[in-house]
Motif scaffolding. Structure first.
Motif, PDB file in Angstrom:
ATOM      1  N   LEU A  88      -1.911  -1.183  -5.041  1.00 30.11           N
ATOM      2  CA  LEU A  88      -3.164  -1.582  -4.403  1.00 30.11           C
ATOM      3  C   LEU A  88      -3.714  -2.896  -4.929  1.00 30.11           C
ATOM      4  O   LEU A  88      -4.362  -3.643  -4.191  1.00 30.11           O
ATOM      5  CB  LEU A  88      -4.195  -0.461  -4.533  1.00 30.11           C
TER       6      LEU A  88
ATOM      7  N   LYS B  34     -12.094   1.141   0.022  1.00 28.49           N
ATOM      8  CA  LYS B  34     -12.398   2.575   0.115  1.00 28.49           C
ATOM      9  C   LYS B  34     -11.337   3.377  -0.639  1.00 28.49           C
ATOM     10  O   LYS B  34     -11.653   4.280  -1.402  1.00 28.49           O
ATOM     11  CB  LYS B  34     -12.482   3.005   1.578  1.00 28.49           C
ATOM     12  N   ARG B  35     -10.065   3.018  -0.434  1.00 26.15           N
ATOM     13  CA  ARG B  35      -8.968   3.723  -1.124  1.00 26.15           C
ATOM     14  C   ARG B  35      -9.052   3.559  -2.637  1.00 26.15           C
ATOM     15  O   ARG B  35      -8.678   4.452  -3.384  1.00 26.15           O
ATOM     16  CB  ARG B  35      -7.608   3.206  -0.643  1.00 26.15           C
ATOM     17  N   GLN B  36      -9.526   2.379  -3.069  1.00 29.15           N
ATOM     18  CA  GLN B  36      -9.632   2.107  -4.507  1.00 29.15           C
ATOM     19  C   GLN B  36     -10.883   2.727  -5.122  1.00 29.15           C
ATOM     20  O   GLN B  36     -11.046   2.695  -6.331  1.00 29.15           O
ATOM     21  CB  GLN B  36      -9.660   0.594  -4.758  1.00 29.15           C
TER      22      GLN B  36
ATOM     23  N   ILE C 233     -10.899  -1.031   4.136  1.00 31.62           N
ATOM     24  CA  ILE C 233     -10.069   0.172   3.985  1.00 31.62           C
ATOM     25  C   ILE C 233      -9.485   0.240   2.574  1.00 31.62           C
ATOM     26  O   ILE C 233      -9.490   1.290   1.932  1.00 31.62           O
ATOM     27  CB  ILE C 233      -8.956   0.192   5.056  1.00 31.62           C
ATOM     28  N   LEU C 234      -8.992  -0.889   2.093  1.00 29.97           N
ATOM     29  CA  LEU C 234      -8.417  -0.947   0.752  1.00 29.97           C
ATOM     30  C   LEU C 234      -9.455  -0.595  -0.304  1.00 29.97           C
ATOM     31  O   LEU C 234      -9.197   0.224  -1.196  1.00 29.97           O
ATOM     32  CB  LEU C 234      -7.855  -2.344   0.475  1.00 29.97           C
TER      33      LEU C 234
ATOM     34  N   ALA D 214       0.834  -1.206   0.000  1.00 34.50           N
ATOM     35  CA  ALA D 214       0.000   0.000   0.000  1.00 34.50           C
ATOM     36  C   ALA D 214       0.866   1.253   0.000  1.00 34.50           C
ATOM     37  O   ALA D 214       0.578   2.216  -0.705  1.00 34.50           O
ATOM     38  CB  ALA D 214      -0.947   0.001   1.193  1.00 34.50           C
TER      39      ALA D 214
END
Length: 189
Positions: A29, A66-68, A63-64, A24
């Motif tokens: 990602l 959401k980031r993507q 969380i991942l 990350a």
């Protein structure tokens, strides 16, 4: 570690899960998602769907996602973690509240403001009970709820959240910058 302990051993799976932080940080990602999915599959098999280590991986996937920008998948992950943590730890446990807070933030981002408000209210009440009204996490939640109210045009409610947060931050050691930030917001409201 995989050669010594085996692919399905909990420590091997934890290591796989921890590699996601490295990937990350490098912006990889897609690689993080592969590692998280691998760790999740192994954790579910070795420890079960509701084990705390398994839920940690599910939360990381949320969380991942959401980031993507995969917000529907993030919501699915957070809801799973929330349900399991609430069953295992209780409605007001700090880990349950952390997940509810993540979900509130996600709902705010999705424009589901009623749901976001419900999550933030739950978290605020729980954190006030568990941590006290002047704990920085409680204050941050009050600030988040104030931001949501401001976004909805509820200025009286906004002030009702920002003022206690400002006063609490003023008492918290090491939060001089946060206090200034909230002061500016109060002037704008």
């Amino acid at each position: 570690m995989e050669k010594v302990l085996g692919r399905g051993h909990a420590l091997t799976l934890n290591t796989v899960n921890n590699l996601d932080i490295l990937y990350a940080d490098r912006g990889q990602l897609d690689e993080v998602e592969k590692m998280c999915r691998l760790a999740l599959k192994g954790m579910e098999k070795a420890l079960g769907r509701d084990h705390t280590s398994t839920l940690h991986v599910v939360n990381n996937l949320g969380i991942l996602y959401k980031r993507q920008g995969k917000l529907d998948k993030a919501e699915e992950m957070y809801l799973r973690v929330l349900e399991e943590r609430e069953k295992a730890l209780g409605h007001d446990h700090t880990s349950t509240l952390r997940t509810a807070n993540n979900l509130g933030f996600l709902y705010r981002k999705l424009g589901k403001l009623d749901k976001a408000e419900g999550m933030y209210r739950w978290v605020l009440e729980g954190r006030e009970k568990a941590l006290g009204p002047n704990h920085t996490l409680t204050l941050r939640t009050a600030n988040n709820l104030g931001f949501l109210y401001r976004k909805r045009g509820k200025l009286d409610e906004t002030r009702g959240m920002y003022r206690p947060a400002l006063e609490g931050y003023a008492k918290a050691p090491g939060y001089e910058n946060g206090r200034c930030h909230l002061s500016v917001i109060l002037l704008l409201v």
